[in-house]
Scaffold this motif. Sequence first.
Motif, mmCIF file in Angstrom:
data_model
loop_
_atom_site.group_PDB
_atom_site.id
_atom_site.type_symbol
_atom_site.label_atom_id
_atom_site.label_comp_id
_atom_site.label_asym_id
_atom_site.label_seq_id
_atom_site.Cartn_x
_atom_site.Cartn_y
_atom_site.Cartn_z
ATOM 1 N N UNK A 83 0.812 -1.236 0.000
ATOM 2 C CA UNK A 83 0.000 0.000 0.000
ATOM 3 C C UNK A 83 0.835 1.271 0.000
ATOM 4 N N UNK A 84 2.042 1.218 0.562
ATOM 5 C CA UNK A 84 2.908 2.393 0.542
ATOM 6 C C UNK A 84 3.429 2.698 -0.866
ATOM 7 N N UNK A 85 3.402 1.697 -1.742
ATOM 8 C CA UNK A 85 3.982 1.841 -3.065
ATOM 9 C C UNK A 85 5.211 0.969 -3.224
ATOM 10 N N UNK A 86 5.632 0.728 -4.440
ATOM 11 C CA UNK A 86 6.795 -0.107 -4.693
ATOM 12 C C UNK A 86 8.040 0.566 -4.110
ATOM 13 N N UNK A 87 8.859 -0.250 -3.472
ATOM 14 C CA UNK A 87 10.009 0.305 -2.769
ATOM 15 C C UNK A 87 10.983 0.996 -3.719
ATOM 16 N N UNK A 88 11.086 0.492 -4.955
ATOM 17 C CA UNK A 88 12.011 1.130 -5.902
ATOM 18 C C UNK A 88 11.574 2.561 -6.200
ATOM 19 N N UNK A 89 10.272 2.776 -6.339
ATOM 20 C CA UNK A 89 9.775 4.123 -6.609
ATOM 21 C C UNK A 89 9.959 5.015 -5.378
ATOM 22 N N UNK A 90 9.676 4.500 -4.190
ATOM 23 C CA UNK A 90 9.824 5.322 -2.989
ATOM 24 C C UNK A 90 11.283 5.725 -2.771
ATOM 25 N N UNK A 91 12.201 4.818 -3.072
ATOM 26 C CA UNK A 91 13.625 5.158 -2.959
ATOM 27 C C UNK A 91 14.033 6.180 -4.019
ATOM 28 N N UNK A 92 13.480 6.001 -5.237
ATOM 29 C CA UNK A 92 13.798 6.963 -6.305
ATOM 30 C C UNK A 92 13.258 8.341 -5.964
ATOM 31 N N UNK A 93 12.052 8.395 -5.363
ATOM 32 C CA UNK A 93 11.478 9.674 -4.959
ATOM 33 C C UNK A 93 12.310 10.318 -3.857
ATOM 34 N N UNK A 94 12.753 9.511 -2.913
ATOM 35 C CA UNK A 94 13.573 10.049 -1.827
ATOM 36 C C UNK A 94 14.859 10.662 -2.377
ATOM 37 N N UNK A 95 15.513 9.951 -3.276
ATOM 38 C CA UNK A 95 16.761 10.452 -3.849
ATOM 39 C C UNK A 95 16.531 11.715 -4.678
ATOM 40 N N UNK A 96 15.415 11.752 -5.448
ATOM 41 C CA UNK A 96 15.134 12.906 -6.312
ATOM 42 C C UNK A 96 14.724 14.135 -5.509
ATOM 43 N N UNK A 97 14.009 13.927 -4.379
ATOM 44 C CA UNK A 97 13.438 15.067 -3.653
ATOM 45 C C UNK A 97 14.291 15.546 -2.473
#
Length: 870
Positions: A83-97
């Motif tokens: 439900x939080x979202x795919x971990x790869x996307x959440x990590x990519x968002x963290x790195x980008x933001x």
Amino acid sequence: MSNKGSFTTPEKNGIIKPSQHIKKGDKVAHFEQDVWSIFTPLAAQLNAVNLGQGFMNFPPPDFVKEAAKNAIMDNECNQYSHPKGRIRLRKALAKAYEPLFGNRNLDPEMEIIVTAGANGGMYAIFAGYLDDGDEVILMEPFFDQYVANITMNGGVPVYIPLRVEGDSNSTISSAKWTLDIAELRSKITPRTKIIVLNTPHNPVGKVFSRDELHEIGQVAIDYNLLIISDEVYDRLYFRPDTHERIANLPGMWERTITVGSGGKTFGTTGWRVGWLIGPAILIETALAAHTRILFCTNSPLQEAIAIGFEKADENQYFDTQIVEYGRKRDKLMRVFDELGLPYTIPQGSYFILVNTSRIKIPPGYPFPAIIKNRPKDFQTCYWLAKEIGVVGIPPSEFYSPPNRHLAVDYARFAFFYLIGASNYNVFFLLYLKLIVRLFLLVMADQDITHLKTFKQPIERAKSTKMTVRHGSTSHSNSPNSSPRPHSANNSDSLGIPSALMINLPLGDSKITLDRVPNVVQNFLIEQDLKQQSGITWRMVLQNLSLIGLWYFFSTALSFYNKYLMGRNKFNLKLPIFVSAIHTGLHFLVTYALMRGTCPAVYRKPEGKTVSRKSYITRVIPTAIAAALEISTSNASLVFITLTFYTMVKSSAPIWVLCFAFLFRLEQVRLSLIGIILVISFGVILTVAGEAKFNLLGFLLVFGSGILSGLRWSLTQMLLQKEDGLNNPITTLFYVSPIMFACMFILSLIFEDPLEQFSTSEHFRDSETSIKTFFLMLAGGFLAFFMTLAEFALIQNTSTVTLSVAGISKELLVITLSVLINKDEITYINVLGLVISISGIAAYNYYKIKAHKDRKGKYQQLPLNKIDISD
């Protein structure tokens, strides 16, 4: 006796009327028909340019599309995500933001969740935080989904408008739309829980400054309010402005949830991938609601967005996107500048808010009921869609009913649409606008009646004194009467007023040809003199020079078309559209020449008026036939070799004769029927021997041969019966805009050029689009000079030279195509070609005998073996 399986309904007993239905829930019963369900179908119905709704007409970047394809092929990516979202996307968002949040270390497990688009994320926040009666501050204009998301979760929206500082009837920066902080504070009550902030703002385009954000943040701190910062356009702001984040201000991270969108970031609005970023304690509540509403968002496209962020920097995607959007913004603003409509210059997002107060709709205009009862901006946008063919969105939809009066003089237009074809779309729209404007001037008889004119043919100089110096000889003709002056009250023999006609005004009473050197005009006069004095060696040499020019331009054009359209070559899948570009260019060039732009090359001849009736009955049919012939001819080159094309096109004389019989331009004779049979047999052998036969290509080129016969029969009647169209420049001037319109319509129907602009590699960026555009224009110049040479040959060449030219030109093209393009040719092909050429030669020999006059001179031939296909 009862029937098992049937029901007794209350309606049958008269208790409930059939028109009554199950009651709607109160949460949706008050919703009006939204703006999208009105104007999106209207755009489709009218086939209008939809600059309203915020979906792109261009593809996402290739690296994102490729990632989506690969993710779909991965079984694990097609199953439920957390439900939080795919971990790869959440990590990519963290790195980008992280760099964008002041180098804050973002926890992808606790501070980021992936939602069903930004809208789904905001719905989850409202569902998690609102109780019945809780109030949410919205700044007007607002994204219309905010209200529904709030009310469906029991909340109460409270509105405060952004107000324009200064003159709203002039072009201003979106920074001039400001929030009154005192008014904001006045809206706060004990039930207020949330302030919704949108920056960059839709639809104003405002990017809130750091000072403005500080004032809003101070209100949130003072009253202990949650901030929802809708920043879906955070990658779309225009320098020198910078996008500030309210969460970066002191004390604001703890009370702010920032909303983002993969659809806006990568042009994937249909993927519905968004995210929320904020402190763990706030994200936890939104996650709880999100889990119960949707559980999770689609998995493979989450993976694709993750890879998009991973590869964005190495592809310089975000920097390039800002530059491209900035160019599109500036181009659309220039359109409104030209129209004299003030607008708000957006600092961010991809919308322009235009002041439409100067647009006056005719009184009594018939609006449908759904529009008539809405505010004025709905009526303006409907009228623009219906009458102008451009769809905008009425922004009163983004205001509360008490404040809708603030938006009635505006319309919202999106400029991202123009990016679909890169700069090429803009180039072509300007090109199209220029052609249409000039053609309307011609049809309205404006700007051409004052031009200096030129009296070309010697035999029409009988009504005026005319001196012609040709070499050392002077030819003079003194009239017995003066010419009839040009008058607005003149009419043609049918009594049609000149206001309804395309007029060619009379020229000076005395014209000396060598007063101003004029290449085209002097050449035509010389030909007229030569027809009176017989054939000379100089005439033969000039005609052979014309044929040489025709050889060069027509052969070059044939190879150009094959290179541009061929599947294994440049592979531009727009043969009809390219032809439209060429004919549009012909009109622009001839228009300039008719205006006397280059008198050393050409001066507009004086001729008889071309009446509206003649234009409709002769010019338009000729132009339509030519447009159809050229379109089918060029389209065939996508599928067949240039050699096979040339061989099959040799069937054109068959159809020239058939239409000549039909229009009584030629008497039916056994010898001509025999010639038709010989050429037909040759064409059949050519087709039978083709090694790479393609049925569609054959049908197209064969159809173009039929249309060629119709075209030249109509051209013959046009040139014989219309003295105003007896030179190539004038003829092209009148037929080319009709050809352009026909080809453009055919291209829209069969080629979908906008789709090609969006997907073809030839329009992938600005530089490539410009190169492609100029490559297409190059063929237009080849076609123009070839056509000039052909028209001159039609009027001035003997059948001997035409016969040699027609046959040898085909042999030359075939030979070069075999050598250069490596086209295959069989013995049966060669035999069929020899038989066809024999029939063509016999036809030309027949014409030599039939048209030789009693003085032994060759007269002009209206029907010739000649191909001027574009």
